[in-house]
Design a protein around this motif. Structure first.
Motif, mmCIF file in Angstrom:
data_model
loop_
_atom_site.group_PDB
_atom_site.id
_atom_site.type_symbol
_atom_site.label_atom_id
_atom_site.label_comp_id
_atom_site.label_asym_id
_atom_site.label_seq_id
_atom_site.Cartn_x
_atom_site.Cartn_y
_atom_site.Cartn_z
ATOM 1 N N ASP A 31 4.236 5.148 -2.604
ATOM 2 C CA ASP A 31 3.801 5.039 -4.027
ATOM 3 C C ASP A 31 4.903 4.968 -4.826
ATOM 4 O O ASP A 31 4.819 4.502 -6.099
ATOM 5 C CB ASP A 31 3.077 6.529 -4.363
ATOM 6 N N ILE A 32 6.187 5.415 -4.514
ATOM 7 C CA ILE A 32 7.494 5.193 -5.817
ATOM 8 C C ILE A 32 8.449 4.404 -5.140
ATOM 9 O O ILE A 32 9.415 4.351 -5.884
ATOM 10 C CB ILE A 32 7.547 6.789 -5.877
ATOM 11 N N ALA A 33 8.246 3.679 -4.250
ATOM 12 C CA ALA A 33 9.343 2.750 -3.606
ATOM 13 C C ALA A 33 8.869 1.609 -2.704
ATOM 14 O O ALA A 33 8.010 1.957 -2.151
ATOM 15 C CB ALA A 33 10.575 3.853 -2.926
ATOM 16 N N SER A 34 9.725 0.512 -2.731
ATOM 17 C CA SER A 34 9.426 -0.608 -1.791
ATOM 18 C C SER A 34 11.036 -0.644 -1.345
ATOM 19 O O SER A 34 12.032 -0.776 -2.032
ATOM 20 C CB SER A 34 9.095 -1.851 -2.442
ATOM 21 N N SER A 36 3.756 11.642 -10.199
ATOM 22 C CA SER A 36 2.727 12.504 -10.750
ATOM 23 C C SER A 36 1.427 11.636 -10.931
ATOM 24 O O SER A 36 0.299 12.384 -11.252
ATOM 25 C CB SER A 36 3.081 13.212 -12.187
ATOM 26 N N ARG A 37 1.424 10.352 -10.654
ATOM 27 C CA ARG A 37 0.220 9.352 -10.824
ATOM 28 C C ARG A 37 -0.745 9.710 -9.434
ATOM 29 O O ARG A 37 -0.148 9.924 -8.500
ATOM 30 C CB ARG A 37 0.459 8.126 -11.187
ATOM 31 N N THR A 38 -2.027 9.873 -9.809
ATOM 32 C CA THR A 38 -2.996 9.778 -8.670
ATOM 33 C C THR A 38 -3.756 8.627 -8.664
ATOM 34 O O THR A 38 -4.706 8.545 -7.538
ATOM 35 C CB THR A 38 -3.891 11.171 -8.704
ATOM 36 N N ASP A 39 -3.414 7.651 -9.182
ATOM 37 C CA ASP A 39 -4.235 6.490 -9.164
ATOM 38 C C ASP A 39 -3.669 5.241 -8.388
ATOM 39 O O ASP A 39 -4.053 4.152 -8.419
ATOM 40 C CB ASP A 39 -4.908 5.946 -10.468
ATOM 41 N N ILE A 40 -2.574 5.530 -7.627
ATOM 42 C CA ILE A 40 -1.855 4.604 -6.931
ATOM 43 C C ILE A 40 -2.668 4.177 -5.576
ATOM 44 O O ILE A 40 -2.724 4.865 -4.748
ATOM 45 C CB ILE A 40 -0.516 4.734 -6.441
ATOM 46 N N ASP A 41 -3.240 2.965 -5.673
ATOM 47 C CA ASP A 41 -4.339 2.571 -4.565
ATOM 48 C C ASP A 41 -3.625 1.499 -3.852
ATOM 49 O O ASP A 41 -2.427 1.117 -4.083
ATOM 50 C CB ASP A 41 -5.566 2.230 -5.076
ATOM 51 N N GLN A 42 -4.391 0.823 -2.833
ATOM 52 C CA GLN A 42 -3.707 -0.082 -2.070
ATOM 53 C C GLN A 42 -3.540 -1.308 -2.787
ATOM 54 O O GLN A 42 -2.266 -2.192 -2.555
ATOM 55 C CB GLN A 42 -4.596 -0.745 -0.786
ATOM 56 N N ALA A 43 -4.080 -1.753 -3.913
ATOM 57 C CA ALA A 43 -3.886 -2.846 -4.781
ATOM 58 C C ALA A 43 -2.380 -2.761 -5.331
ATOM 59 O O ALA A 43 -1.671 -3.636 -5.571
ATOM 60 C CB ALA A 43 -4.942 -3.177 -5.812
ATOM 61 N N LEU A 61 19.956 -8.321 4.366
ATOM 62 C CA LEU A 61 20.031 -7.945 3.040
ATOM 63 C C LEU A 61 18.964 -7.059 2.698
ATOM 64 O O LEU A 61 17.949 -7.240 3.271
ATOM 65 C CB LEU A 61 19.987 -9.281 2.091
ATOM 66 N N TYR A 62 19.155 -5.797 1.929
ATOM 67 C CA TYR A 62 17.997 -5.112 1.497
ATOM 68 C C TYR A 62 17.856 -4.987 0.159
ATOM 69 O O TYR A 62 18.756 -4.978 -0.774
ATOM 70 C CB TYR A 62 18.178 -3.762 2.056
ATOM 71 N N GLY A 63 16.545 -5.225 -0.314
ATOM 72 C CA GLY A 63 16.291 -4.781 -1.836
ATOM 73 C C GLY A 63 15.589 -3.373 -1.779
ATOM 74 O O GLY A 63 14.580 -3.198 -1.320
ATOM 75 N N ASP A 64 15.906 -2.812 -2.762
ATOM 76 C CA ASP A 64 15.420 -1.209 -2.672
ATOM 77 C C ASP A 64 14.913 -1.061 -4.300
ATOM 78 O O ASP A 64 15.715 -1.195 -5.233
ATOM 79 C CB ASP A 64 16.596 -0.199 -2.703
ATOM 80 N N VAL A 65 13.513 -0.992 -4.407
ATOM 81 C CA VAL A 65 13.151 -1.131 -5.825
ATOM 82 C C VAL A 65 12.262 0.201 -6.008
ATOM 83 O O VAL A 65 11.487 0.688 -5.062
ATOM 84 C CB VAL A 65 11.942 -2.005 -5.837
ATOM 85 N N SER A 66 12.526 1.058 -6.744
ATOM 86 C CA SER A 66 12.147 2.341 -7.001
ATOM 87 C C SER A 66 10.922 2.330 -8.498
ATOM 88 O O SER A 66 11.322 1.678 -9.148
ATOM 89 C CB SER A 66 13.097 3.507 -7.367
ATOM 90 N N TYR A 67 10.066 3.251 -8.243
ATOM 91 C CA TYR A 67 8.859 3.174 -9.356
ATOM 92 C C TYR A 67 8.675 4.494 -9.496
ATOM 93 O O TYR A 67 7.651 5.246 -9.398
ATOM 94 C CB TYR A 67 7.679 2.517 -8.515
ATOM 95 N N SER A 68 9.590 5.015 -10.317
ATOM 96 C CA SER A 68 9.625 6.480 -10.774
ATOM 97 C C SER A 68 8.621 6.655 -11.791
ATOM 98 O O SER A 68 8.137 7.840 -12.361
ATOM 99 C CB SER A 68 10.961 7.186 -11.113
ATOM 100 N N ILE A 69 8.102 5.637 -12.410
ATOM 101 C CA ILE A 69 7.235 5.819 -13.401
ATOM 102 C C ILE A 69 5.706 6.186 -12.764
ATOM 103 O O ILE A 69 5.006 6.435 -13.370
ATOM 104 C CB ILE A 69 6.911 4.428 -14.106
ATOM 105 N N ASN A 70 5.697 5.968 -11.450
ATOM 106 C CA ASN A 70 4.267 6.545 -10.546
ATOM 107 C C ASN A 70 4.698 7.805 -10.308
ATOM 108 O O ASN A 70 3.416 8.644 -9.808
ATOM 109 C CB ASN A 70 4.260 5.668 -9.411
#
Length: 230
Positions: free
Chosen positions: A149-152, A184-191, A173-182
């Motif tokens: 939900d919060i990182a790739s 406390s969100r409960t609507d993070i689905d597969q899409a 090579l690694y790319g680390d993308v974090s999604y702290s905007i997510n």
């Protein structure tokens, strides 16, 4: 750090049209005068509203304005990554180099989409970059990406030319993308996770292009394929 304010209002449409018109002018001038191609962008963070990166980012961030915070220029980022590769030890992953963040405007919490890069030994090797805990695993045109939900976390082979050719073949090579905007969100689905995976792929492709990876690992449009759990 350079700040670029992005608006999703009608002004963005005007800016896109203006950019297209300017591009047509540049192409016309170049073709007639024989001028050399324009230099590459100062940074890898700016996303045109018509780009695939912008489409994925807008779906991740949502509607409203956001700021692009540029932490590294293109030359600064590639120089840092090459320096880290040249100086790294054989059994560790390098500290990530910050590239940029995308921050929704008018929010009380410092939540954002953050993008950074580094080098890691192959998965499973001593000192390899830890996987994203409890993440879904994806294969995207040969790249392994783990997303929750919060990182790739994306890992890909990047064969560099010259003196860095041999050391680049020993790491990923690694790319680390974090999604702290997510948080406390409960609507993070597969899409939503698929979109985050796609965005990580597209932003990492900018870096592999800037580094000049000779194997061109991310040249194809992203096709996200979930993998079974290990």
């Amino acid at each position: 750090m350079r700040l670029v304010r992005i608006s999703s209002r009608s002004g963005a449409d005007r800016a896109v049209k203006g950019s297209i018109a300017a591009l047509v002018c540049v192409v016309a001038v170049s073709s007639c005068s024989g001028q050399s191609p324009a230099p590459r962008a100062d940074d890898l963070c700016s996303v045109a509203e018509s780009s695939d990166e912008a489409a994925a980012l807008r779906q991740i961030i949502g509607s409203g304005d956001y700021e692009t915070q540029v932490d590294s220029t293109t030359d600064g980022l590639t120089s840092r990554l090459k320096k880290d590769l040249r100086e790294r030890k054989t059994d560790d992953w390098t500290t990530p180099a910050d590239m940029c963040s995308y921050v929704p405007a008018n929010q009380s919490k410092p939540h954002r989409v953050r993008v950074e890069f580094g080098w890691t030994p192959p998965a499973g090797a001593q000192g390899a970059r830890p996987a994203v805990k409890d993440a879904g695993r994806y294969e995207v045109n040969g790249a392994l990406i783990e997303t929750d939900d919060i990182a790739s976390l994306l890992r890909i082979r990047c064969d560099l030319p010259g003196e860095l050719g041999a050391p680049s073949k020993q790491v990923l090579l690694y790319g680390d993308v974090s999604y702290s905007i997510n948080i406390s969100r409960t609507d993070i689905d597969q899409a939503a996770r698929d979109r985050q995976t796609t965005f990580a792929y597209l932003m990492t492709r900018r870096v592999t292009d800037a580094l000049g990876c000779e194997n061109e690992p991310l040249e194809k449009p992203p096709v996200v394929k979930p993998l079974p759990a290990p």
